[in-house]
Write an enzyme that holds these catalytic residues in place. Structure first.
Site: not given
Ligand code: NAD
Length: 459
Positions: A160, A235, A269, A361
């Protein structure tokens, strides 16, 4: 007959122009149910196939991706605003992950353990259907971090992608079929988090969730997985330190600092957004840093010379703006005017280590510079965060480099550099930056269950 409501459409915007790139139908809970059933059927055949055949198909998938690097990169530029150089690297990373995972298929073996009265062996069995939930900041590589090792270990994958960036994921699924990966083994479910994402998390037919995204959503997913004891890898966010000691090569540290938090417009991240500088070189460091920030080429991400593109969305820009409040002292670069979600490279100085811009962040092109007195204070400041993803240490003292690397509570540290993610080394976070590790030599094992079998020789 009841009329079916129109499916929700995901609107994909070009972040550099705000023009619509595509409308993509969003997957419903029913779509997820159907996909899980099909994936489960495909997975049984895949797990039973000869390891060499699975490896060959994954290599072919890698090769087809390689033939489409430019197309995938240009798609990433349009849907995510990544600079074209970065986007090419990202598509190449998918190819490399598939190749690397393919090399592990025939090596994924169990063990024979000496026991009295028989033979004891372990099997590494695939988990079944894996749900990969990806964020928008690195749509291709992060999808492949889960996809490649999970397929190699004999699983099916339902991916997804994030709402704003489904296009490269959909194209990768087409390329998989073109390469001969069995139908339904890898499916993409573009959709919203609360519907398609949640359906994967709740579905009893999904054995493991691989989630990359915000700490807030990661905690919700972990709680839901715990109700089923579902396997989960998280992650999550980061607020990584870049520690510059007075004995460092200051020119090199200052030259490397800008892109350590501006790459991908800070939507990384691992971005080194807390620059901790030993007090005696603090002012000199800022003098060296300023031209590097002011000179960053911000603009059309499709232009080969561009170093930094736009933010992903208007909402993300508002979030970034909210951290850089009036009255803060800043060093600023430039950004285009007009359409597009632009924000200039920004360094904030003179704030308390507890200010929101220094602790939360931001996920944009913003860093803070904070002074420290000595090694003990540097480590204390570096660890004064709920996150623990990555960090950098700049010093010419080898002993100090090792001491501080061991003392900073983070999963991925680099000395005199800012590198942190390689597909053949392990990656993941301490504290609230995550749970579990991805990539590296053990990547495939994370998608298996260990089964122990004792065979009596006494019968
Ligand atoms: P997000 O948490 O808003 O969304 C991530 C994913 O989760 C999306 O596909 C979203 O549709 C899905 N999602 C949202 N709500 C959900 C739910 N209730 N149930 C299941 N899935 C759901 O994050 P974002 O804004 O897309 O990404 C940015 C974040 O990701 C930042 O905090 C960044 O640090 C983190 N990140 C971490 C790493 C790592 O390896 N540690 C790598 C890249 C990004």
């Amino acid at each position: 007959m009841p009329v079916e409501p129109d499916p929700v459409q995901l609107e994909v915007l070009n972040p550099a122009t705000e023009e619509r790139v595509a409308l993509v139908p969003a997957a419903t809970r029913d779509d997820v149910d159907t996909a899980v059933a099909r994936a489960a059927a495909a997975q049984r055949g895949w797990a039973a196939a000869a390891p060499a055949d699975r490896a060959r198909l994954l290599r072919r998938f890698a090769s087809v991706v390689d033939d489409h690097i430019e197309e995938l990169a240009r798609l990433e530029v349009r849907e995510a605003g990544h600079t074209v150089g970065n986007a090419r690297w990202e598509a190449g990373n998918v190819r490399d992950l598939l190749d690397f995972a393919a090399g592990g298929v025939e090596r994924l073996s169990g063990r024979q353990i000496p026991v009295p009265g028989g033979l004891d062996v372990t099997f590494l069995e695939p988990l079944g259907v894996i749900g990969v939930i990806a964020p928008w900041n690195f749509p291709m590589p992060i999808a492949a971090w889960g996809l490649a090792p999970a397929l190699a270990a004999g699983n099916a994958v339902l991916l997804k992608p994030a709402e704003t960036t489904p296009l490269t994921a959909l194209r990768l699924a087409e390329l998989a079929l073109e390469a001969g990966i069995p139908e339904h083994l890898f499916q993409v479910l573009p959709g919203t988090g609360p519907v398609a994402g949640d359906a994967l998390v709740e579905h009893p037919g999904v054995a493991k969730i691989v989630f990359t995204g915000s700490t807030r959503v990661g905690k919700q997913i972990m709680a839901k997985c715990s109700a089923r004891v579902k396997r989960v890898t998280l992650e999550l966010g980061g607020k990584s330190p870049n520690i510059v000691f007075a004995d460092a090569d200051l020119d090199a540290a200052a030259a490397a600092a800008p892109m350590s938090f501006l790459d991908n417009t800070g939507q990384d991240c691992c971005a080194r957004t807390r620059i901790l500088v030993q007090r005696e070189v603090h002012d000199r460091f800022l003098e060296l840093l300023a031209p590097g920030i002011e000179g960053v080429r911000v603009g059309d991400p499709g232009d080969e010379k561009t170093q930094m593109g736009p933010l992903i969305s208007a909402a993300q820009r508002e979030r970034v703006r909210s951290y850089v409040t009036d009255g803060l002292t800043t060093i600023r670069g430039t950004a285009p005017e007009g359409p597009g979600f632009w924000y200039p490279p920004t360094v904030v100085t003179g704030v308390a280590p507890t200010a929101p811009v220094a602790t939360e962040e931001v996920f944009g092109p913003v860093a803070v510079v904070l002074p420290f007195e000595d090694e003990e204070e540097a480590v204390r400041l570096a660890n004064a965060t709920e996150y623990g993803l990555s960090g950098s240490i700049w010093t010419r003292d080898v002993g100090r480099a090792i001491r501080v690397s061991r003392a900073v509570a983070a999963g991925n540290l680099s000395v005199n550099s800012h590198s942190s993610v390689r597909y053949w080394t392990p990656f993941g976070g301490y504290k609230q930056s995550g749970l579990g590790r991805e990539l590296g030599p053990d990547a495939l094992a994370a998608f298996t269950e260990t089964k122990n079998v004792f065979i009596s020789t006494e019968a």
